[in-house]
Design a protein around this motif. Structure first.
Motif, PDB file in Angstrom:
ATOM      1  N   ALA A  20       0.795  -1.273   0.007  1.00  0.00           N
ATOM      2  CA  ALA A  20      -0.165   0.066  -0.103  1.00  0.00           C
ATOM      3  C   ALA A  20       1.018   1.180   0.105  1.00  0.00           C
ATOM      4  N   LEU A  21       1.845   1.299   0.852  1.00  0.00           N
ATOM      5  CA  LEU A  21       2.824   2.392   0.782  1.00  0.00           C
ATOM      6  C   LEU A  21       3.687   2.588  -0.489  1.00  0.00           C
ATOM      7  N   ALA A  22       4.122   1.480  -0.963  1.00  0.00           N
ATOM      8  CA  ALA A  22       4.756   1.641  -2.455  1.00  0.00           C
ATOM      9  C   ALA A  22       3.721   2.018  -3.422  1.00  0.00           C
ATOM     10  N   THR A  23       2.475   1.675  -3.440  1.00  0.00           N
ATOM     11  CA  THR A  23       1.374   2.212  -4.369  1.00  0.00           C
ATOM     12  C   THR A  23       1.159   3.401  -4.142  1.00  0.00           C
ATOM     13  N   GLU A  24       1.159   4.045  -3.042  1.00  0.00           N
ATOM     14  CA  GLU A  24       0.685   5.341  -2.482  1.00  0.00           C
ATOM     15  C   GLU A  24       1.647   6.303  -3.030  1.00  0.00           C
ATOM     16  N   TYR A  25       3.013   5.764  -2.764  1.00  0.00           N
ATOM     17  CA  TYR A  25       4.154   6.578  -3.016  1.00  0.00           C
ATOM     18  C   TYR A  25       4.339   6.890  -4.728  1.00  0.00           C
ATOM     19  N   ASN A  26       4.080   5.695  -5.354  1.00  0.00           N
ATOM     20  CA  ASN A  26       3.943   5.663  -7.047  1.00  0.00           C
ATOM     21  C   ASN A  26       2.791   6.753  -7.542  1.00  0.00           C
ATOM     22  N   SER A  27       1.737   6.447  -6.689  1.00  0.00           N
ATOM     23  CA  SER A  27       0.651   7.478  -7.321  1.00  0.00           C
ATOM     24  C   SER A  27       0.962   8.937  -6.848  1.00  0.00           C
ATOM     25  N   GLN A  28       1.961   9.155  -6.112  1.00  0.00           N
ATOM     26  CA  GLN A  28       2.182  10.598  -5.662  1.00  0.00           C
ATOM     27  C   GLN A  28       3.651  11.283  -6.370  1.00  0.00           C
ATOM     28  N   ASN A  29       4.035  10.062  -7.317  1.00  0.00           N
ATOM     29  CA  ASN A  29       5.132  10.301  -8.307  1.00  0.00           C
ATOM     30  C   ASN A  29       6.290  10.422  -7.365  1.00  0.00           C
ATOM     31  N   ASP A  30       6.341   9.899  -5.996  1.00  0.00           N
ATOM     32  CA  ASP A  30       7.759   9.678  -5.502  1.00  0.00           C
ATOM     33  C   ASP A  30       8.266   8.502  -5.680  1.00  0.00           C
ATOM     34  N   ILE A  31       9.189   8.476  -6.814  1.00  0.00           N
ATOM     35  CA  ILE A  31       9.746   7.404  -7.335  1.00  0.00           C
ATOM     36  C   ILE A  31      10.602   6.794  -6.462  1.00  0.00           C
ATOM     37  N   PHE A  36      11.681   1.924  -3.213  1.00  0.00           N
ATOM     38  CA  PHE A  36      12.073   1.434  -2.124  1.00  0.00           C
ATOM     39  C   PHE A  36      11.152   0.297  -1.522  1.00  0.00           C
ATOM     40  N   TYR A  37      10.202   0.706  -1.428  1.00  0.00           N
ATOM     41  CA  TYR A  37       9.139  -0.261  -0.801  1.00  0.00           C
ATOM     42  C   TYR A  37       8.560  -1.435  -1.776  1.00  0.00           C
ATOM     43  N   TYR A  38       8.575  -1.374  -3.254  1.00  0.00           N
ATOM     44  CA  TYR A  38       8.432  -2.374  -4.202  1.00  0.00           C
ATOM     45  C   TYR A  38       9.777  -3.163  -4.087  1.00  0.00           C
ATOM     46  N   LEU A  39      10.855  -2.860  -4.004  1.00  0.00           N
ATOM     47  CA  LEU A  39      11.851  -3.689  -3.984  1.00  0.00           C
ATOM     48  C   LEU A  39      12.078  -4.475  -2.595  1.00  0.00           C
ATOM     49  N   LYS A  40      11.813  -3.777  -1.281  1.00  0.00           N
ATOM     50  CA  LYS A  40      11.755  -4.482  -0.335  1.00  0.00           C
ATOM     51  C   LYS A  40      10.669  -5.652  -0.212  1.00  0.00           C
ATOM     52  N   LEU A  41       9.638  -5.431  -1.093  1.00  0.00           N
ATOM     53  CA  LEU A  41       8.640  -6.678  -1.246  1.00  0.00           C
ATOM     54  C   LEU A  41       9.177  -7.635  -1.949  1.00  0.00           C
ATOM     55  N   VAL A  42       9.769  -7.319  -3.005  1.00  0.00           N
ATOM     56  CA  VAL A  42      10.401  -8.394  -3.850  1.00  0.00           C
ATOM     57  C   VAL A  42      11.485  -9.306  -3.093  1.00  0.00           C
TER      58      VAL A  42
END
Length: 106
Positions: A20-31, A36-42
């Protein structure tokens, strides 16, 4: 966002909160934070199938097509192993598009 960060403090290893954090940051263009959060998940929750599609799209958005293709491939393997055919179909479509395999029959 504040609430998600509070939840993360309480459950720092919860894959849904990380997603949810990764997706929210992505939607805010905080690349940076999205990556960070997507890679942490992977790395820490490789069976969380939803990550792969969005991380791949983020790589594509950044012009890193080869990394996107690799992530889609990993996601397809994960989806197959979990027998998640819906996710597999979405990842296959994204992979085909990134790899230039999406063509129309005329």
């Amino acid at each position: 966002m504040t609430k998600l960060l509070e939840f993360l403090e309480q459950e720092p290893n919860d894959s849904f909160i990380l997603y949810a954090l990764a997706t929210e940051y992505n939607s805010q263009n905080d690349i940076e934070n999205a990556f960070f959060y997507y890679l942490k998940l992977v790395n820490e929750h490789p069976s969380y199938v939803g990550t792969y599609y969005h991380l791949g799209k983020l790589y594509e958005k950044q012009g890193e097509k080869e990394k996107a293709i690799t992530i889609y491939q990993q996601g397809m393997q994960t989806a197959r192993s979990k027998r998640d055919m819906h996710a597999l179909s979405e990842l296959q479509g994204a992979y085909n598009s990134a790899a230039g395999l999406d063509y129309e029959d005329d």
